[in-house]
Scaffold this motif. Structure first.
Motif, PDB file in Angstrom:
ATOM      1  N   GLY A  84     -22.501  -1.874 -24.068  1.00 11.58           N
ATOM      2  CA  GLY A  84     -21.788  -0.823 -24.769  1.00 11.58           C
ATOM      3  C   GLY A  84     -22.670   0.005 -25.676  1.00 11.58           C
ATOM      4  N   SER A  85     -22.037   0.687 -26.624  1.00  7.19           N
ATOM      5  CA  SER A  85     -22.738   1.648 -27.481  1.00  7.19           C
ATOM      6  C   SER A  85     -23.796   1.016 -28.374  1.00  7.19           C
ATOM      7  CB  SER A  85     -21.735   2.413 -28.350  1.00  7.19           C
ATOM      8  OG  SER A  85     -21.068   1.525 -29.232  1.00  7.19           O
ATOM      9  N   ALA A  86     -23.644  -0.250 -28.723  1.00  6.80           N
ATOM     10  CA  ALA A  86     -24.616  -0.944 -29.587  1.00  6.80           C
ATOM     11  C   ALA A  86     -25.460  -1.935 -28.790  1.00  6.80           C
ATOM     12  CB  ALA A  86     -23.907  -1.657 -30.725  1.00  6.80           C
ATOM     13  N   ARG A  87     -25.510  -1.757 -27.479  1.00  6.25           N
ATOM     14  CA  ARG A  87     -26.231  -2.681 -26.607  1.00  6.25           C
ATOM     15  C   ARG A  87     -27.664  -2.927 -27.099  1.00  6.25           C
ATOM     16  NH1 ARG A  87     -27.895  -1.926 -20.275  1.00  6.25           N
ATOM     17  NH2 ARG A  87     -28.679  -4.042 -20.066  1.00  6.25           N
ATOM     18  N   SER A 121     -18.357  -2.470 -29.499  1.00  4.90           N
ATOM     19  CA  SER A 121     -19.428  -1.835 -28.738  1.00  4.90           C
ATOM     20  C   SER A 121     -18.936  -1.384 -27.371  1.00  4.90           C
ATOM     21  CB  SER A 121     -20.609  -2.804 -28.581  1.00  4.90           C
ATOM     22  OG  SER A 121     -21.662  -2.209 -27.868  1.00  4.90           O
ATOM     23  N   ARG A 122     -17.974  -2.115 -26.826  1.00  2.34           N
ATOM     24  CA  ARG A 122     -17.436  -1.806 -25.502  1.00  2.34           C
ATOM     25  C   ARG A 122     -16.234  -0.871 -25.559  1.00  2.34           C
ATOM     26  NH1 ARG A 122     -18.761  -6.530 -21.551  1.00  2.34           N
ATOM     27  NH2 ARG A 122     -20.503  -7.504 -22.607  1.00  2.34           N
ATOM     28  N   GLY A 123     -15.908  -0.358 -26.749  1.00  2.00           N
ATOM     29  CA  GLY A 123     -14.881   0.674 -26.848  1.00  2.00           C
ATOM     30  C   GLY A 123     -13.623   0.332 -27.612  1.00  2.00           C
ATOM     31  N   CYS A 142     -24.539  -2.229 -36.684  1.00  2.00           N
ATOM     32  CA  CYS A 142     -24.052  -1.716 -35.399  1.00  2.00           C
ATOM     33  C   CYS A 142     -23.408  -0.336 -35.518  1.00  2.00           C
ATOM     34  CB  CYS A 142     -23.052  -2.695 -34.794  1.00  2.00           C
ATOM     35  SG  CYS A 142     -23.801  -4.246 -34.267  1.00  2.00           S
TER      36      CYS A 142
END
Length: 192
Positions: free
Chosen positions: A6-9, A64-66, A90
Motif C-alpha cells: 500500500g501507500s506506506a509500503r 496503508s491498503r486504503g 506512516c
C-alpha cells in the motif's frame, strides 16, 4: 517490522524492547491481509478497530491498503508511545487515533465511535481475553453489517465457533499462533 503493501509500503515501524509487546510476524500479517483481501475485495474506506494494538502494525497495514480510519487501543505506555510514533512515521495522523487504557474497560465507551468494519484482536495469550472481548463486540452499534473480526490466540487456547452474532468463518495455524476470523451475522441469522 515493516508495512508490507500500500501507500506506506516498506516503511519501517519503530522497534521496541521487552516482553510487553508480541508483534505479529511479517509473514503471518501478509497471510492475514491476503485472506482479508480475498473476503473483502479491498480495504477502501473501512473503519478499523485494533485492540491490544501493540506497535499498531495491523491497523497501520490496513490504513496503508486504503482503510479510511483506524482506532488503536492498548494499555501499555510503551505501546502508546510506539503507536503515536508509527502513526506519524506512516503519515496517517489524519486517519488514525490512539487510545490508552484497559481494553475491557474501554470497550463500552467505543460504541459511539462505531460501527467498525474490521477488528483486529491480539491480546496476551492464555488469559481468556478473546471470548470476553468478542462478547463486548456483539454490542449493538459496535460492528457494521458484514464486519470481520480477526482474533489471534495461542494455538492451544480453545475458542467457540459462535459468540452471540459472531460466527467463526475460518482459522489458520502458524506455529504456536492461531488466527481466527469471525463474521458479524445480522439479526435474521443471515450472513450479510
Amino acid at each position: 517490522m515493516r508495512i508490507i503493501a500500500g501507500s506506506a509500503r516498506g516503511r519501517q515501524l519503530e522497534a521496541f524492547t521487552g516482553r510487553e509487546i508480541r508483534p505479529t510476524p511479517d509473514r503471518v500479517r501478509e497471510a492475514l491481509f491476503s485472506s482479508l483481501f480475498s473476503r473483502l475485495g479491498g480495504f477502501g474506506g473501512l473503519r478499523v478497530l485494533d485492540l491490544f494494538a501493540g506497535s499498531g502494525a495491523l491497523a497501520l497495514e490496513a490504513l496503508s491498503r486504503g482503510a479510511g480510519y483506524a482506532l488503536l487501543v492498548d494499555r501499555g505506555e510503551q505501546a502508546a508511545r510506539l503507536q503515536r510514533g508509527n502513526i506519524e512515521r506512516c503519515g496517517f495522523a489524519d486517519r488514525a487515533e490512539q487510545l490508552s487504557g484497559e481494553v475491557l474497560s474501554l470497550l463500552p465507551r467505543l460504541v459511539p465511535r462505531g460501527p467498525f468494519d474490521l477488528v483486529f484482536l491480539d491480546p496476551p495469550y492464555g488469559q481468556g481475553l478473546v471470548p470476553r472481548v468478542l462478547e463486548h463486540l456483539a454490542t449493538p452499534g459496535m460492528l457494521a453489517n458484514g464486519a470481520l473480526v480477526c482474533a489471534e490466540t495461542a494455538r492451544k487456547d480453545p475458542l467457540a465457533d459462535v459468540v452471540g452474532p459472531l460466527e467463526k468463518i475460518g482459522s489458520r495455524n502458524y506455529g504456536i499462533t492461531a488466527l481466527h476470523t469471525f463474521a458479524y451475522i445480522d439479526k435474521q441469522g443471515i450472513q450479510p
